[in-house]
Design a protein around this motif. Sequence first.
Motif, PDB file in Angstrom:
ATOM      1  N   GLN A 293      52.020  42.651  29.794  1.00 26.90           N
ATOM      2  CA  GLN A 293      52.161  44.104  29.761  1.00 26.90           C
ATOM      3  C   GLN A 293      52.101  44.600  28.314  1.00 26.90           C
ATOM      4  O   GLN A 293      51.427  45.575  28.006  1.00 26.90           O
ATOM      5  CB  GLN A 293      53.470  44.539  30.430  1.00 26.90           C
ATOM      6  N   GLU A 294      52.788  43.897  27.420  1.00 27.02           N
ATOM      7  CA  GLU A 294      52.832  44.307  26.008  1.00 27.02           C
ATOM      8  C   GLU A 294      51.453  44.219  25.351  1.00 27.02           C
ATOM      9  O   GLU A 294      51.010  45.166  24.698  1.00 27.02           O
ATOM     10  CB  GLU A 294      53.834  43.435  25.258  1.00 27.02           C
ATOM     11  N   SER A 295      50.751  43.105  25.542  1.00 24.61           N
ATOM     12  CA  SER A 295      49.434  42.976  24.911  1.00 24.61           C
ATOM     13  C   SER A 295      48.414  43.914  25.559  1.00 24.61           C
ATOM     14  O   SER A 295      47.501  44.405  24.898  1.00 24.61           O
ATOM     15  CB  SER A 295      48.942  41.521  24.948  1.00 24.61           C
ATOM     16  N   GLY A 296      48.586  44.196  26.834  1.00 27.77           N
ATOM     17  CA  GLY A 296      47.714  45.158  27.502  1.00 27.77           C
ATOM     18  C   GLY A 296      47.904  46.560  26.949  1.00 27.77           C
ATOM     19  O   GLY A 296      46.940  47.290  26.723  1.00 27.77           O
ATOM     20  N   MET A 297      49.162  46.937  26.723  1.00 27.64           N
ATOM     21  CA  MET A 297      49.447  48.249  26.135  1.00 27.64           C
ATOM     22  C   MET A 297      48.887  48.337  24.721  1.00 27.64           C
ATOM     23  O   MET A 297      48.379  49.379  24.307  1.00 27.64           O
ATOM     24  CB  MET A 297      50.951  48.534  26.125  1.00 27.64           C
TER      25      MET A 297
END
Length: 150
Positions: free
Chosen positions: A130-134
């Motif tokens: 989720q963090e790297s996607g954001m």
Amino acid sequence: MRHPTWDDIRRFCEVDDWTPTHLKRGRKRRDHDRFQKTLADGRILRTRASHGRAEIGDPALVTRILRHQLEVTVEEFWDAVDNGNPPVRPSKTATTPEEAAPAHRLEDWLAVQLAITVGLSDTEIGALTQESGMEAWTEWLERHRQGEEG
């Protein structure tokens, strides 16, 4: 390949015993109907269907919905929609830490934006947290804002 409509997605969810999540008390009606299903192995699948009845015209989007959100084949999807037969999903048993991670690391909206707007492949999206996607989404937005200002 036959092109499904948003009504077909809703019909599939009905046959496969998905829970509508957009009907929770106090929530405003949004532009999509949202559904989720908890599988026997504890994984939670999520999908959404536009309120329109139109055909889903983008074959790549249909493939992503079936493969990553519904976790069914084309044949299983149409058997459920046409004949009322819910798919039988084998329980996945994690053998590595990567497999033990949640089936959907990214929120649905983010995965869709990264695929459709940014143009990432399913493999690239599957490797993101989720963090790297954001971070990828924010970087894309910043690049495009700078291009508009220049």
